[in-house]
Design an enzyme around this catalytic site. Structure first.
Site, short mmCIF file in Angstrom:
data_model
loop_
_atom_site.label_atom_id
_atom_site.label_comp_id
_atom_site.label_asym_id
_atom_site.label_seq_id
_atom_site.Cartn_x
_atom_site.Cartn_y
_atom_site.Cartn_z
N HIS A 170 -7.94 -3.96 -2.97
CA HIS A 170 -6.95 -3.33 -2.46
C HIS A 170 -6.78 -4.50 -1.14
CE1 HIS A 170 -3.93 -0.34 -1.64
NE2 HIS A 170 -4.17 -0.34 -0.40
N ASP A 215 -9.81 -2.81 -7.20
CA ASP A 215 -8.90 -2.06 -6.07
C ASP A 215 -9.68 -0.81 -6.07
OD1 ASP A 215 -7.54 -0.11 -4.37
OD2 ASP A 215 -5.54 -1.14 -4.80
N CYS A 260 0.97 -1.16 0.00
CA CYS A 260 0.13 0.26 0.13
C CYS A 260 0.85 1.12 0.07
CB CYS A 260 -1.16 0.22 1.33
SG CYS A 260 -2.19 1.08 0.89
#
Length: 295
Positions: free
Chosen positions: A264, A228, A171
């Protein structure tokens, strides 16, 4: 087995070791729990430290001390390949520590710095927006890159092989992974897990991964999710096109893998976003990428 890092190498250890119990106690009632609940116990992975030398330490950097978690095989006599592990916005909690232990089981010296420590502790805040506003937005990329340099330099001085250096990040750390691959000339390989590729330019974030394609000095494997909601597929497509048309050899050697049905944070086994099949495939690809490039 050791999990304190007391006398393994020079460096000032914390007053007490970091443990899974610490992680649970710190998370309960804090902002981190907001991002991890409900924790899916049936898929959470825990790598025992038996057979490893692992724990927290403080090490010097150009900007002052850096706190970090490191793990390596116990009793390793030869110099080891080094992998930096760059955290999400939540800092070096148990998931990131476990990533280090998993890499240590593969023969690496893995080290994860607390890159937000100068701005505050994300685990003490009540929401993700608050973490983004009060900590990550105030953390300069230059500071993060400097602290990562300090960790690599320390690792090389304490059993790491200076010719076999790599990085992986998740991330926020995925974005930093791309930037670091354009920053460090002796890096051999990088693996970015769902790192943002473009965004607003600010004094603290003057460049983004799409801006540094021609500056890449190590090949990057980018692992992304097709659903995502924070990183549009179009953004990943732009990066893939930029890599394909780049002149830099490291950019040409880089690769994007898209998991069409993954959200995600699909590797984060402590969160509902975890996708076992995609996470395991990405981990396998990461290890292959490192070995392919000499780590």
């Amino acid at each position: 087995m050791r999990d304190e890092f007391d006398s393994l190498v020079p460096g000032r250890p914390l007053e007490r070791p970091f443990s899974r119990r610490d992680f649970i106690a710190t998370s309960a009632g804090a902002g981190f729990a907001l991002a991890t609940q409900p924790i899916m116990a049936q898929t959470a992975i825990h790598t025992e430290p038996a057979g490893l030398q692992a724990g927290r330490l403080r090490l010097p950097s150009a900007l002052g001390e850096v706190e970090a978690y490191q793990a390596r095989p116990e009793g390793a006599g030869a110099v080891l390949p080094v992998v930096l592990v760059v955290s999400e916005i939540f800092g070096v909690h148990e998931y990131i520590a476990d990533i280090c232990r998993r890499l240590a089981r593969q023969g690496y010296l893995a080290i994860a710095p607390e890159i937000f420590a100068r701005q505050g502790d994300p685990r003490q805040l009540d929401s993700v927006p608050e973490i983004l506003e009060r900590i990550t937005a105030r953390t300069p990329d230059a500071q993060v890159l400097s602290d990562l340099d300090a960790c690599l330099d320390w690792a090389v001085q304490h059993g790491g092989d200076p010719t076999r250096l790599g990085i992986t990040g998740f991330c926020y750390g995925g974005r930093i992974t791309w930037l670091y691959a354009a920053h460090r000339s002796d890096l051999k390989a990088a693996v970015a897990w769902y790192g943002r590729l473009e965004g607003a330019v600010t004094p603290n974030t003057p460049r983004h991964p799409l801006d540094v394609v021609e500056a890449l000095q190590a090949p990057v494997l980018g692992l992304y999710g097709g659903v995502d909601t924070g990183i549009p597929v179009e953004s990943v497509d732009r990066m893939e096109a930029a890599l394909g048309s780049a002149q830099a050899l490291a950019a040409k050697a880089s690769r994007i893998v898209m998991y069409d049905q993954a959200p995600h944070a699909f590797h984060a086994d402590y969160r509902p976003s975890y996708r076992k099949e995609e996470a395991e495939d990405g981990w396998r690809r990461m290890l292959e990428w490192f070995r392919q490039h000499g780590l």
